[in-house]
Motif scaffolding. Structure first.
Motif, PDB file in Angstrom:
ATOM      1  N   ASN A   5      16.132  -3.446  30.406  1.00 36.55           N
ATOM      2  CA  ASN A   5      15.053  -3.745  29.453  1.00 36.55           C
ATOM      3  C   ASN A   5      13.752  -3.044  29.808  1.00 36.55           C
ATOM      4  O   ASN A   5      12.843  -2.988  28.983  1.00 36.55           O
ATOM      5  CB  ASN A   5      14.782  -5.259  29.401  1.00 36.55           C
ATOM      6  CG  ASN A   5      16.021  -6.038  29.015  1.00 36.55           C
ATOM      7  OD1 ASN A   5      16.603  -6.763  29.819  1.00 36.55           O
ATOM      8  ND2 ASN A   5      16.461  -5.848  27.797  1.00 36.55           N
ATOM      9  N   PRO A  93      14.640  -2.005  25.229  1.00 40.11           N
ATOM     10  CA  PRO A  93      13.262  -2.384  25.590  1.00 40.11           C
ATOM     11  C   PRO A  93      12.589  -3.200  24.487  1.00 40.11           C
ATOM     12  O   PRO A  93      13.004  -3.147  23.320  1.00 40.11           O
ATOM     13  CB  PRO A  93      12.565  -1.018  25.716  1.00 40.11           C
ATOM     14  CG  PRO A  93      13.294  -0.147  24.753  1.00 40.11           C
ATOM     15  CD  PRO A  93      14.713  -0.649  24.676  1.00 40.11           C
ATOM     16  N   SER A  94      11.537  -3.915  24.845  1.00 39.17           N
ATOM     17  CA  SER A  94      10.718  -4.611  23.838  1.00 39.17           C
ATOM     18  C   SER A  94       9.673  -3.625  23.304  1.00 39.17           C
ATOM     19  O   SER A  94       9.450  -2.558  23.900  1.00 39.17           O
ATOM     20  CB  SER A  94      10.008  -5.797  24.483  1.00 39.17           C
ATOM     21  OG  SER A  94       9.083  -5.306  25.437  1.00 39.17           O
TER      22      SER A  94
END
Ligand code: AMP
Length: 282
Positions: A5, A93-94
């Motif tokens: 992430n 990923p955010s």
């Protein structure tokens, strides 16, 4: 399959693989994976030691907030599909991880490619695409990256960006994967009503007829014919149709023997926007 992430984690994992001389194939996606995505991933698996797929719905390439909010998210199923084709790494990923506090695009000059077709109808779209792909390339540093011809303009723009910025990655264009009825696969297809999904097969039917007509008819005549076909259609609304040269994406003026041409189309089925294209012969 390893799932990361954060940039830091994936970078350090991939650095160790690179030190072992492993080649990295990369497929960027926005998720809601389908056979079209998988065809790119399978190509990447064939040619590289390690395959990375990213799933990131990039806010800066959407000019329509509703489209962004409603973009399908099916991460559990996506993970299963990726496992089923033996993908090695998923980068998930955010938005904060990628953009921190600054959700904005860089300004690119793609030598005019960005002003054609999608560029006319999706404000800022290609600056958003360029920004995210450049960022993801910097994180993943792939040897090869795979893009679908479904988004042909995007493919040409990425090639241009890589060349202009001397990014050391080979860009591979892959054929359009279609549903049985000919509709180009797309994550957005899941948002079509049953009726629209059936009716949308019309788009590829028209493109195939265009390919045939291109042998003997002028582009202007073909444009008029396509427009008339959609005018009569009860479910589909034509946004644009154009025959353009592959390299510059400029609308054809007169056929030149050494140039390659494609027909490009964008259509609304209800409020879902669909794009497609077809290679022409002459
Ligand atoms: P997306 O998740 O829509 O951003 O697409 C990720 C990648 O998959 C892009 O390079 C697309 O061009 C490609 N792609 C999407 N649909 C298809 C399809 N039907 N056939 C081939 N490639 C596709």
């Amino acid at each position: 399959m390893k799932i990361f992430n954060t940039k830091q984690e994936i970078k350090s994992y991939l650095t160790s693989k690179k030190e072992d001389n492993k080649t990295i194939g990369y497929v960027p996606t926005m998720g809601a994976l389908h056979e079209g995505h998988l065809s790119l991933i399978k190509k990447a698996i064939e040619k590289n030691d390690l395959v990375v797929v990213s799933i990131f719905v990039n806010p800066t390439q959407f000019d329509n907030q509703d489209d962004l909010i409603k973009y399908p998210k099916t991460i559990e199923n996506d993970t299963k599909l990726l496992e089923s084709v033996s993908c090695d790494v998923l980068f998930l990923p955010s938005v904060e991880e990628i953009y921190a506090e600054n959700i904005a695009s860089e300004n690119f000059d793609f030598d005019g490619l960005e002003h054609q077709m999608e560029g006319k109808f999706r404000n800022g779209h290609f600056n958003g695409v360029g920004t995210i792909i450049k960022t993801l390339f910097e994180i993943i540093t792939p040897n090869r990256a795979y893009f679908g011809q479904k988004d042909f303009q995007q493919l040409q723009i990425i090639k241009k960006m890589v060349k202009k910025n001397r990014i050391p990655v080979k860009i591979k264009g892959c054929p359009i994967f279609r549903e049985e009825n000919g509709l180009a696969m797309s994550s957005r297809n899941t948002r079509l009503s049953k009726e629209h999904r059936t009716e949308a097969a019309f788009i590829y039917k028209i493109l195939k007829k265009v390919r045939y007509k291109f042998n003997s008819e002028e582009a202007n005549k073909i444009n008029e014919w396509v427009e008339s076909q959609f005018k009569e259609h009860p479910y589909l609304k034509l946004e644009y149709f154009t025959i353009a040269e592959e390299k510059t994406l400029k609308t054809i003026e007169s056929k030149e023997y050494h140039k390659k041409y494609r027909a490009f189309i964008a259509v609304f089925a209800g409020d879902i926007r669909l794009i497609d294209n077809i290679r022409l012969k002459h």
